[in-house]
Design a protein around this motif. Structure first.
Motif, PDB file in Angstrom:
ATOM      1  N   THR A   1      24.228  32.878  40.442  1.00 62.54           N
ATOM      2  CA  THR A   1      25.252  33.764  40.966  1.00 62.54           C
ATOM      3  C   THR A   1      25.831  33.177  42.242  1.00 62.54           C
ATOM      4  N   THR A   2      27.136  33.278  42.340  1.00 65.54           N
ATOM      5  CA  THR A   2      27.828  32.730  43.503  1.00 65.54           C
ATOM      6  C   THR A   2      28.433  33.872  44.308  1.00 65.54           C
ATOM      7  N   VAL A   3      29.005  33.543  45.423  1.00 63.47           N
ATOM      8  CA  VAL A   3      29.674  34.528  46.268  1.00 63.47           C
ATOM      9  C   VAL A   3      30.849  35.136  45.505  1.00 63.47           C
TER      10      VAL A   3
ATOM     11  N   ASP B   1      31.032  35.720  42.309  1.00 60.17           N
ATOM     12  CA  ASP B   1      30.511  36.725  41.379  1.00 60.17           C
ATOM     13  C   ASP B   1      30.213  38.042  42.100  1.00 60.17           C
ATOM     14  N   TYR B   2      29.633  37.966  43.298  1.00 58.97           N
ATOM     15  CA  TYR B   2      29.370  39.175  44.076  1.00 58.97           C
ATOM     16  C   TYR B   2      30.678  39.853  44.489  1.00 58.97           C
TER      17      TYR B   2
ATOM     18  N   GLY C   1      32.091  41.654  41.463  1.00 63.14           N
ATOM     19  CA  GLY C   1      31.314  42.862  41.202  1.00 63.14           C
ATOM     20  C   GLY C   1      31.637  43.972  42.192  1.00 63.14           C
ATOM     21  N   GLY C   2      31.746  43.625  43.464  1.00 62.81           N
ATOM     22  CA  GLY C   2      32.092  44.610  44.485  1.00 62.81           C
ATOM     23  C   GLY C   2      33.496  45.155  44.291  1.00 62.81           C
TER      24      GLY C   2
END
Length: 101
Positions: A29-31, A33-34, A37-38
């Motif tokens: 998971t990378t930044v 991906d976060y 998601g957020g």
């Protein structure tokens, strides 16, 4: 009798078990991906708030446009429509999830 034991032993030795292959490789998971998601959660919350506001606005419009004696009938049809559409969306979402598995 010795020949039978030898053939059994050689049969056991010929069995080859292939190694287990992990078909689902985990991606790091990378930044990004976060962030996605957020953003998805934030947009979901905004859509939910907008849907609630729309629901209550239509409820107020029903009181404004129709005579008081017809308001419960119109509200019943409106609520039934909301329930049917919501169930359809949930059903299609759940079926999509099951098909992906």
């Amino acid at each position: 009798m010795n020949e039978e034991k030898e053939t059994k032993e050689t049969k056991d030795e010929n069995i080859i078990v292939p190694p287990k292959v992990n078909t689902k490789e985990k991606k790091d998971t990378t930044v990004e991906d976060y962030f996605k998601g957020g953003l998805f959660v934030l947009l979901g919350i905004i859509i939910a708030i907008s849907a609630l506001k729309f629901y209550f606005t239509v409820d107020n419009i029903i009181y404004t446009w129709f005579k008081h004696e017809y308001v419960p009938i119109i509200q019943a049809f409106y609520n039934l429509t909301v329930i049917v559409v919501s169930l359809y969306i949930l059903k299609s979402y759940v079926l999509k999830k099951k098909e992906k598995k």
